[in-house]
Design a protein around this motif. Sequence first.
Motif, PDB file in Angstrom:
ATOM      1  N   TYR A 251      65.093  41.266 -94.514  1.00 37.20           N
ATOM      2  CA  TYR A 251      63.931  41.845 -95.196  1.00 37.20           C
ATOM      3  C   TYR A 251      64.280  43.184 -95.831  1.00 37.20           C
ATOM      4  CZ  TYR A 251      59.125  43.174 -96.124  1.00 37.20           C
ATOM      5  OH  TYR A 251      57.957  43.554 -96.751  1.00 37.20           O
ATOM      6  N   VAL A 252      65.118  43.959 -95.170  1.00 37.10           N
ATOM      7  CA  VAL A 252      65.561  45.234 -95.757  1.00 37.10           C
ATOM      8  C   VAL A 252      66.359  44.982 -97.031  1.00 37.10           C
ATOM      9  CG1 VAL A 252      67.002  47.267 -95.383  1.00 37.10           C
ATOM     10  CG2 VAL A 252      65.482  46.485 -93.577  1.00 37.10           C
ATOM     11  N   ARG A 253      67.208  43.975 -97.030  1.00 35.04           N
ATOM     12  CA  ARG A 253      67.963  43.630 -98.247  1.00 35.04           C
ATOM     13  C   ARG A 253      67.030  43.204 -99.367  1.00 35.04           C
ATOM     14  NH1 ARG A 253      71.370  41.182 -94.310  1.00 35.04           N
ATOM     15  NH2 ARG A 253      73.374  42.286 -94.096  1.00 35.04           N
ATOM     16  N   ALA A 254      65.999  42.427 -99.030  1.00 35.09           N
ATOM     17  CA  ALA A 254      65.028  42.008-100.053  1.00 35.09           C
ATOM     18  C   ALA A 254      64.268  43.203-100.612  1.00 35.09           C
ATOM     19  CB  ALA A 254      64.062  40.981 -99.460  1.00 35.09           C
ATOM     20  N   ALA A 255      63.924  44.164 -99.745  1.00 34.55           N
ATOM     21  CA  ALA A 255      63.217  45.358-100.220  1.00 34.55           C
ATOM     22  C   ALA A 255      64.104  46.204-101.120  1.00 34.55           C
ATOM     23  CB  ALA A 255      62.729  46.173 -99.022  1.00 34.55           C
ATOM     24  N   ARG A 256      65.376  46.336-100.762  1.00 35.31           N
ATOM     25  CA  ARG A 256      66.299  47.088-101.609  1.00 35.31           C
ATOM     26  C   ARG A 256      66.529  46.399-102.946  1.00 35.31           C
ATOM     27  NH1 ARG A 256      67.680  51.918-101.546  1.00 35.31           N
ATOM     28  NH2 ARG A 256      69.860  51.465-102.028  1.00 35.31           N
ATOM     29  N   ALA A 257      66.531  45.071-102.944  1.00 36.83           N
ATOM     30  CA  ALA A 257      66.695  44.342-104.196  1.00 36.83           C
ATOM     31  C   ALA A 257      65.451  44.454-105.073  1.00 36.83           C
ATOM     32  CB  ALA A 257      67.003  42.871-103.911  1.00 36.83           C
ATOM     33  N   ALA A 258      64.274  44.524-104.451  1.00 38.91           N
ATOM     34  CA  ALA A 258      63.038  44.645-105.224  1.00 38.91           C
ATOM     35  C   ALA A 258      62.896  46.007-105.867  1.00 38.91           C
ATOM     36  CB  ALA A 258      61.831  44.353-104.324  1.00 38.91           C
ATOM     37  N   SER A 259      63.368  47.057-105.211  1.00 41.19           N
ATOM     38  CA  SER A 259      63.276  48.419-105.754  1.00 41.19           C
ATOM     39  C   SER A 259      64.487  49.191-105.262  1.00 41.19           C
ATOM     40  CB  SER A 259      61.973  49.092-105.305  1.00 41.19           C
ATOM     41  OG  SER A 259      61.877  50.400-105.814  1.00 41.19           O
ATOM     42  N   LYS A 260      65.483  49.351-106.121  1.00 46.37           N
ATOM     43  CA  LYS A 260      66.742  49.986-105.724  1.00 46.37           C
ATOM     44  C   LYS A 260      66.590  51.487-105.496  1.00 46.37           C
ATOM     45  CE  LYS A 260      69.611  46.618-108.164  1.00 46.37           C
ATOM     46  NZ  LYS A 260      70.671  46.410-109.172  1.00 46.37           N
ATOM     47  N   ASP A 261      65.606  52.121-106.155  1.00 46.13           N
ATOM     48  CA  ASP A 261      65.438  53.574-106.030  1.00 46.13           C
ATOM     49  C   ASP A 261      64.573  53.966-104.845  1.00 46.13           C
ATOM     50  OD1 ASP A 261      66.971  53.847-108.294  1.00 46.13           O
ATOM     51  OD2 ASP A 261      65.235  53.851-109.646  1.00 46.13           O
ATOM     52  N   THR A 262      64.035  53.008-104.117  1.00 45.98           N
ATOM     53  CA  THR A 262      63.146  53.301-103.001  1.00 45.98           C
ATOM     54  C   THR A 262      63.947  53.545-101.731  1.00 45.98           C
ATOM     55  OG1 THR A 262      61.413  51.922-103.975  1.00 45.98           O
ATOM     56  CG2 THR A 262      61.209  52.452-101.644  1.00 45.98           C
ATOM     57  N   VAL A 263      63.599  54.595-101.025  1.00 44.42           N
ATOM     58  CA  VAL A 263      64.223  54.902 -99.734  1.00 44.42           C
ATOM     59  C   VAL A 263      63.521  54.081 -98.656  1.00 44.42           C
ATOM     60  CG1 VAL A 263      64.716  56.703 -98.044  1.00 44.42           C
ATOM     61  CG2 VAL A 263      64.841  57.214-100.490  1.00 44.42           C
ATOM     62  N   VAL A 264      64.285  53.284 -97.930  1.00 40.75           N
ATOM     63  CA  VAL A 264      63.744  52.393 -96.915  1.00 40.75           C
ATOM     64  C   VAL A 264      64.022  52.986 -95.537  1.00 40.75           C
ATOM     65  CG1 VAL A 264      63.768  50.068 -95.950  1.00 40.75           C
ATOM     66  CG2 VAL A 264      64.079  50.406 -98.422  1.00 40.75           C
ATOM     67  N   LEU A 265      62.976  53.186 -94.769  1.00 35.34           N
ATOM     68  CA  LEU A 265      63.079  53.662 -93.395  1.00 35.34           C
ATOM     69  C   LEU A 265      62.480  52.604 -92.473  1.00 35.34           C
ATOM     70  CD1 LEU A 265      61.968  57.394 -93.781  1.00 35.34           C
ATOM     71  CD2 LEU A 265      64.261  56.434 -93.934  1.00 35.34           C
ATOM     72  N   VAL A 266      63.180  52.293 -91.416  1.00 33.33           N
ATOM     73  CA  VAL A 266      62.754  51.262 -90.470  1.00 33.33           C
ATOM     74  C   VAL A 266      62.288  51.942 -89.188  1.00 33.33           C
ATOM     75  CG1 VAL A 266      63.442  49.243 -89.133  1.00 33.33           C
ATOM     76  CG2 VAL A 266      64.316  49.571 -91.460  1.00 33.33           C
ATOM     77  N   CYS A 267      61.095  51.592 -88.758  1.00 29.89           N
ATOM     78  CA  CYS A 267      60.542  52.100 -87.498  1.00 29.89           C
ATOM     79  C   CYS A 267      60.494  50.947 -86.501  1.00 29.89           C
ATOM     80  CB  CYS A 267      59.150  52.677 -87.699  1.00 29.89           C
ATOM     81  SG  CYS A 267      59.063  54.034 -88.886  1.00 29.89           S
ATOM     82  N   SER A 268      60.917  51.220 -85.285  1.00 29.74           N
ATOM     83  CA  SER A 268      60.939  50.169 -84.277  1.00 29.74           C
ATOM     84  C   SER A 268      60.929  50.798 -82.899  1.00 29.74           C
ATOM     85  CB  SER A 268      62.174  49.274 -84.448  1.00 29.74           C
ATOM     86  OG  SER A 268      62.213  48.284 -83.449  1.00 29.74           O
ATOM     87  N   SER A 269      60.529  50.002 -81.918  1.00 31.31           N
ATOM     88  CA  SER A 269      60.542  50.446 -80.533  1.00 31.31           C
ATOM     89  C   SER A 269      61.738  49.892 -79.761  1.00 31.31           C
ATOM     90  CB  SER A 269      59.246  50.011 -79.841  1.00 31.31           C
ATOM     91  OG  SER A 269      59.095  48.602 -79.906  1.00 31.31           O
TER      92      SER A 269
END
Length: 292
Positions: A135-153
Amino acid sequence: MTPRPRLGPKPVRRRGLRGRVRRCRRPPGPRLGTRAAVAKSERNGCATVSASLHSFPKAFPREGRAVLRQPTRALILDQQPVWLDALERVLGQLDIEVAAKLEDPAAALDVLVRERMSLFMLALEHADGSEEAEYVRAARAASKDTVVLVCSSRRDPIRISRVLEAGAAAYILKTLSEEDVRCAIRQAFERTIYLFTPPRRRPTEPRPEQTLTERELEILDLVAAGRSNSEVARMLWVSEATVKLHLSHIYGKLGVANRTAAAAWAHAHGVATASADLLPALRAPRVVGAPS
């Protein structure tokens, strides 16, 4: 007599230690730290401006509310509504505009494609590490300039490494405080802290003898013992063409040109053993009725 006029500024009356009034003259010009002194210095083009101590803190940023330099729009994805509100509050403290709060991963990808987002914070608690990384790869492919941060427990190191290798800028644990989350967001945009990362060790290349198969080691052992191709074929119950094919593979893996060099390599590296002398007795066909 007419008293002479006094030159210079008017004396200031100050009370001494024993209560007596003493007169002292103030130095000419405006006092340091006043607005007049600063204005006069600016008019004269002075490089240094005298200022009082109370004016220095104004040059430093205020603590407690460090915002980002550039205007930022964020998209939040979390399947738990409580965390959506918590992340929105943290982003508001950084003056980050939250454009959308979603619980559907597919809808979040559609928003990334349609609108321009500077920050995408996501949390997929119900997905495993591989699904979250995809899903992170898909998000980066959808918007390359967007900074992706993952939150998890989850603190699974394999999960964290997969997400970071997929393109996430940071992996934030939900057990952190709000100040730590704000610091992680700021570091994702404006790096001011650099941590030492130990260099990865290069995988050691296998030794040539480790690349040989069991059959190739057996043939090399017989060749090192001085056996010919026909003898090796008879001992191992294979054709002579098969022995030649195995020898060509052995020459290529060892980097030698002929059987003499291969035998010398085997003796030099301890590959040749004494077990080759036992092969004729082990491989010889048994005659029915013959004494053992």
